[in-house]
Design an enzyme around this catalytic site. Structure first.
Site, PDB file in Angstrom:
ATOM      1  N   GLU A 183       0.820  -1.208   0.000  1.00 50.60           N
ATOM      2  CA  GLU A 183       0.000   0.000   0.000  1.00 50.60           C
ATOM      3  C   GLU A 183       0.855   1.260   0.000  1.00 50.60           C
ATOM      4  OE1 GLU A 183      -2.463  -3.360   1.301  1.00 50.60           O
ATOM      5  OE2 GLU A 183      -0.502  -2.613   1.940  1.00 50.60           O
TER       6      GLU A 183
ATOM      7  N   HIS B  16      -9.942  -6.441   9.815  1.00 50.61           N
ATOM      8  CA  HIS B  16     -10.607  -6.393   8.518  1.00 50.61           C
ATOM      9  C   HIS B  16     -12.054  -5.912   8.625  1.00 50.61           C
ATOM     10  CE1 HIS B  16      -7.294  -9.178   7.714  1.00 50.61           C
ATOM     11  NE2 HIS B  16      -7.468  -8.963   6.419  1.00 50.61           N
TER      12      HIS B  16
END
Length: 342
Positions: free
Chosen positions: A71, A140
């Site tokens: 990322e 998550h």
């Protein structure tokens, strides 16, 4: 019926939220070759939440790009591309992953226009899946709207319906400032994660924009104002229907964007109802619920009779289904909070 209304009916179809988002992205990519999409599993897979399904077939790998699991690298590349005049859309598969790229997001994407004295813009969209309800545990399943809204330099968008998702996406891609576009996984309408009733709505075939900072009253009422966003718009609407059987008329306000925040619509509603319930899937402390309550108190304290906050307790989201269900606010939690204001 007027001709304009008949024409509007002809061009509207019911879409899932994911299809509405993809439709907006595709239209912008056709109009401007500088628009492209990058992220993990967004090309061949079509996004694990169908956020890019079908784009690869039309636009190819040059404009729908799978990236390595870094990322830091690809969000930094998106910032550079935006400053060079392109309009990238970069997807974080899960918003929880923003931590490894916080420098790219907060110190570059959000601040480079300011740090350069306005000599560069960063016209990019950062998309991310948010939210729990499907047992994916604490790394998550967060929403983290409040984290991005707290940090200056980014506009923050949270759609709850297909109609809103398309209009807000068009606006986001065309904006010359960085936009964080957060879609709730449970609302996308993908086969393996059924959506509740509500997010699938009629959507015009033509492009349209929804201005940022424009909340939407999803249900009018006279007894209490329920302010919320994302998945909990639909839980609030379900609660409101149940409460109506008990003689309580709830107004449901969907914020749609956190930055800019439409306090005027919220305050106007509270001045009418006198009671406020704020519902959020983000953490309770230092978050959206506190900000909304403070904003109403600043502008309409004399009109406010009762306040309740419904939010995620300050704990990591559990993996076990009964425990996750316990911490994430549900319809009954909203009903209880509304009843407490009466």
């Amino acid at each position: 019926m007027a001709q304009q209304e008949r024409d509007q009916q002809v061009v509207e179809r019911e879409l899932t939220m994911s299809r509405a988002m993809v439709e907006a992205i595709a239209e912008e990519m056709r109009e401007d070759e500088e628009v492209f999409y990058m992220g993990e599993d967004v090309a061949d897979y079509g996004g694990i939440f169908d956020s890019t399904e079908g784009l690869l077939d039309e636009f190819g790998y040059d404009r729908v790009m799978d990236v390595p699991i870094s990322e830091t690298a690809y969000l930094g590349a998106a910032v550079g591309a935006a400053q060079a005049g392109m309009r990238p859309i970069a997807e974080l598969m899960f918003v929880d992953f923003f931590g490894v790229a916080m420098d790219q997001i907060y110190n570059q994407m959000a601040k480079n226009t300011y740090m350069s004295g306005g000599s560069v813009n960063v016209p990019m969209v950062l998309t991310a899946g948010v939210g729990g309800t499907y047992n994916d545990a604490g790394q998550h399943s967060q929403t983290l709207y409040g984290t991005f809204a707290h940090l200056p330099g980014m506009k923050v968008v949270v759609p709850s319906t297909a109609y809103d998702a398309k209009g807000l996406m068009h606006n986001a891609i065309r904006d010359d400032d960085p936009v964080v576009y957060l879609f709730h996984k449970r609302l996308m309408g993908i086969g393996w994660m059924p959506a509740p009733e509500g997010p699938k709505t009629p959507v015009p075939e033509t492009d349209y924009t929804i201005p940022f900072g424009s909340a939407d009253v999803k249900r009018e009422g006279s007894d209490v104002t329920v302010v919320t966003l994302g998945l909990h718009v639909h839980r609030a609407l379900e609660a409101a229907e149940s409460l109506a059987d008990d003689g309580v008329d709830a107004e449901v306000v969907d914020l749609r964007t956190l930055v800019p925040l439409d306090t005027e619509t919220v305050v106007d509603s509270v001045r009418k109802t006198g009671n406020l319930v704020v519902v959020d899937e983000d953490y309770r402390s230092f978050g959206v619920t506190g900000e909304i309550v403070a904003s109403v108190a600043d502008e309409a304290l004399d009109d406010l009779s009762a306040v309740e906050r419904v939010a995620l307790p300050d704990v990591p989201i559990p993996y076990a289904r009964p425990m996750e269900n316990e911490v994430i606010p549900d319809v009954r939690d909203i009903e209880d909070a509304v009843q407490a204001t009466q």
